[in-house]
Enzyme design. Sequence first.
Site, PDB file in Angstrom:
ATOM      1  N   ASP A   1      -2.387  -0.123   5.059  1.00 38.35           N
ATOM      2  CA  ASP A   1      -3.433  -0.227   4.056  1.00 38.35           C
ATOM      3  C   ASP A   1      -2.762  -0.020   2.706  1.00 38.35           C
ATOM      4  OD1 ASP A   1      -5.081  -0.282   6.270  1.00 38.35           O
ATOM      5  OD2 ASP A   1      -6.379   1.342   5.611  1.00 38.35           O
TER       6      ASP A   1
ATOM      7  N   HIS B   1       3.059   0.013  10.135  1.00 42.19           N
ATOM      8  CA  HIS B   1       3.226  -0.724  11.380  1.00 42.19           C
ATOM      9  C   HIS B   1       4.175  -1.899  11.191  1.00 42.19           C
ATOM     10  CE1 HIS B   1      -0.493   1.129  13.295  1.00 42.19           C
ATOM     11  NE2 HIS B   1      -0.578   1.519  12.031  1.00 42.19           N
TER      12      HIS B   1
ATOM     13  N   SER C   1       1.933   6.984  -0.450  1.00 46.80           N
ATOM     14  CA  SER C   1       3.102   6.638  -1.236  1.00 46.80           C
ATOM     15  C   SER C   1       3.234   5.129  -1.344  1.00 46.80           C
ATOM     16  CB  SER C   1       4.358   7.268  -0.629  1.00 46.80           C
ATOM     17  OG  SER C   1       5.425   7.206  -1.542  1.00 46.80           O
TER      18      SER C   1
END
Length: 300
Positions: free
Chosen positions: A107, A163, A264
């Site tokens: 995200d 991922h 981050s």
Amino acid sequence: MNPFAHAPESPKTRWRDRLLLNEDLNFLLTNRVPRIALTRFMGWFSKIRSPWLARLSIWVWRQFTELDLRDARLQRFDSLHACFTRELVPGARPVDPDPAVLVSPCDAIVGALGTVQAGTVLQAKGMPYPLADLLGSAEDAAAFEGGQYLTLRLTSAMYHRFHAPDDATVTDVRYLSGDTWNVNPIALKRVERLFCRNERAVLRLRLHDGQPLLIVPVAAILVASIRLHCLDVLMHLRWRGPRDTRCHAELTRGQEMGWFEHGSTLVILVPPGLAPVVRTGERLRMGQALLRRGPVIGLS
């Protein structure tokens, strides 16, 4: 329905936004402080196992962010760390199955993106930095000349795990210890070579079609620890090596690679022949199309 649509503006939203959008105050509060000491303190504090303290900390956190836990696998947490590194319910992030695309590993909000030119990329408009400094290797930087880079910023309220963007093998990891500057847009406009200063790791991947890809997780204030499933170690400010670690971790598209302990940035580097299908400022969810195999079309 837009999953990122916000509710009508509330008094809380108004005062919070006034505070966060005051650039001088934001920069002062998030950078002109003992960054490393605060980061180490947060690492200790977040792991205190106390459900009531976790609830209180999450309530405070929500006063400054749009934290949404509706898709979290757990709804109650015994520590702030458990909330930071939360897993999602199955199916919360569908992964684009199109073999012609690479998907977003996390995200994120898309930051700077473009073509690597003369070994240089941008962290923000008018703020270039040498790719070799980010990677800790001039040879690695040269291998991606003419390729594409994308900066993906994870806010503190987002899902913090990342991922695999496609079927791939992680071949080695380089760890570079460093500072803990904030990585929000305000800091990126003011601190030169910011990503090159902060703690980071360089993950070298080989895609199923043989092409190389680099993923560079960059830590930030209150974060400064990176967990990778392919290495049996938590990389953090007190860890001093080894700098380079060989590994062989085979991944499938969408498979979890690791996580930050807050929020981050990921910098993605790909060779020529992969074109971004996203634009600066766009909000993404893990699994959405990020790059397409084909000619670069100059999105920015």
